[in-house]
Design an enzyme around this catalytic site. Structure first.
Site, PDB file in Angstrom:
ATOM      1  N   TYR A  17       3.489  10.452 -11.765  1.00 26.76           N
ATOM      2  CA  TYR A  17       2.641   9.534 -11.050  1.00 26.76           C
ATOM      3  C   TYR A  17       1.688   8.472 -11.395  1.00 26.76           C
ATOM      4  O   TYR A  17       1.307   7.154 -11.317  1.00 26.76           O
ATOM      5  CB  TYR A  17       1.488  10.624 -10.074  1.00 26.76           C
ATOM      6  CG  TYR A  17       0.737   9.816  -9.315  1.00 26.76           C
ATOM      7  CD1 TYR A  17       1.560   8.406  -7.972  1.00 26.76           C
ATOM      8  CD2 TYR A  17      -0.270   9.463  -9.514  1.00 26.76           C
ATOM      9  CE1 TYR A  17       0.945   8.150  -7.055  1.00 26.76           C
ATOM     10  CE2 TYR A  17      -1.149   8.604  -8.567  1.00 26.76           C
ATOM     11  CZ  TYR A  17      -0.982   7.836  -7.374  1.00 26.76           C
ATOM     12  OH  TYR A  17      -1.584   7.525  -6.308  1.00 26.76           O
ATOM     13  N   ASN A  50       0.752  -0.963  -0.104  1.00 28.43           N
ATOM     14  CA  ASN A  50       0.355  -0.107  -0.317  1.00 28.43           C
ATOM     15  C   ASN A  50       1.299   1.448  -0.119  1.00 28.43           C
ATOM     16  O   ASN A  50       0.217   2.409  -0.427  1.00 28.43           O
ATOM     17  CB  ASN A  50      -0.725  -0.130   1.692  1.00 28.43           C
ATOM     18  CG  ASN A  50      -1.300   1.403   1.762  1.00 28.43           C
ATOM     19  OD1 ASN A  50      -2.658   1.359   0.808  1.00 28.43           O
ATOM     20  ND2 ASN A  50      -1.314   1.473   2.467  1.00 28.43           N
TER      21      ASN A  50
END
Length: 250
Positions: A153, A89
């Site tokens: 990103y 995560n």
């Protein structure tokens, strides 16, 4: 003893929410994150949720550092004897136009968002294989959508998605590998994008405006789907990229 889960990015947001949910079901947890104080706070909440104190191990680590993945997996093996579940995560995000964003930023994003998860999967693979284990990577719809000022990103998340699908084939049938792709989740990440207060406010407004369900998501909106992929309901799923985004990627 319940299943053993490594959860990265466990100090805040989605990672913390997931860890607490797993703790409530008496799983053993290895909490990983860069900030020890926040990991300790998550550990306290996990114990309050029902986990035994000895069943929650906090391992401060920056997964962009060489050797950290091996240290995390060794800590899990030494404390609990194995690993059943790995949730990648942890991530970093920086938004900005191409011409004013240095390549060093892309390297930092790629190292944390792609190389870090890959290293953890590699180190944990023998233990996961023995357990018939499962990996869930936390991707993003940013890896699906073409959005100006977010190319670096988005590229790292797209790479993580491809890694997920490739490793699902490579590690089958002993290890399942899936990913959840959240939309805009209202967490502390939005304070660390390198944007000023007004730009952050406009970004949040844009996320809400472009989401058909009319709000940003919450960690609690995503955790049940991670739990599904980790558990028996996901036992015939591998290589899946599961979108949970309020309709934003429609």
């Amino acid at each position: 003893m319940g299943s053993v889960a490594i959860v990265t990015g466990a100090g805040t947001g989605l990672g913390r929410c997931l860890a607490i949910s797993l703790a409530a079901d008496k799983n053993c947890l290895v909490l990983v994150g860069r900030r020890a104080q926040r990991l300790d706070a998550t550990r306290v909440e996990c114990v309050e949720a029902g986990a035994a104190p000895d069943d929650v191990l906090a391992v401060p680590a920056d997964l962009s550092d060489p050797g950290s993945a091996a240290r995390v997996v060794a800590a899990a093996r030494d404390r609990f004897g194995g690993v059943d579940m790995l949730v990648n995560n942890a991530a970093v995000a920086t938004f900005g136009p191409l011409e004013s964003t240095g390549v060093d930023t892309f390297v930092r994003l790629f190292t944390t968002n792609v190389a870090g998860p890959a290293a953890l999967i590699r180190q944990a693979a023998p233990l996961l294989r023995s357990a018939g284990g499962v990996v869930v990577n936390v991707g993003s719809i940013g890896g699906l959508l073409a959005v100006p000022d977010r190319s670096f990103y988005g590229a790292t998340k797209a790479a993580l998605h491809h890694l997920t699908r490739s490793l699902a084939r490579e590690l089958a049938p002993e290890i399942r590998v899936n990913a959840v792709l959240p939309g805009a989740i209202d967490t502390e990440m939005y304070e660390d994008l390198g944007l000023d207060e007004n730009a952050t406010r406009r970004l949040r407004e844009e996320m809400i405006r472009t989401t058909p369900l009319g709000r940003m998501g919450r960690p609690e909106d995503v955790v049940p789907w991670i739990r599904m992929l980790l558990g028996p309901a996901g036992s015939w799923m591998t290589g899946t990229l599961l979108v949970v985004d309020g309709g934003r990627s429609c």
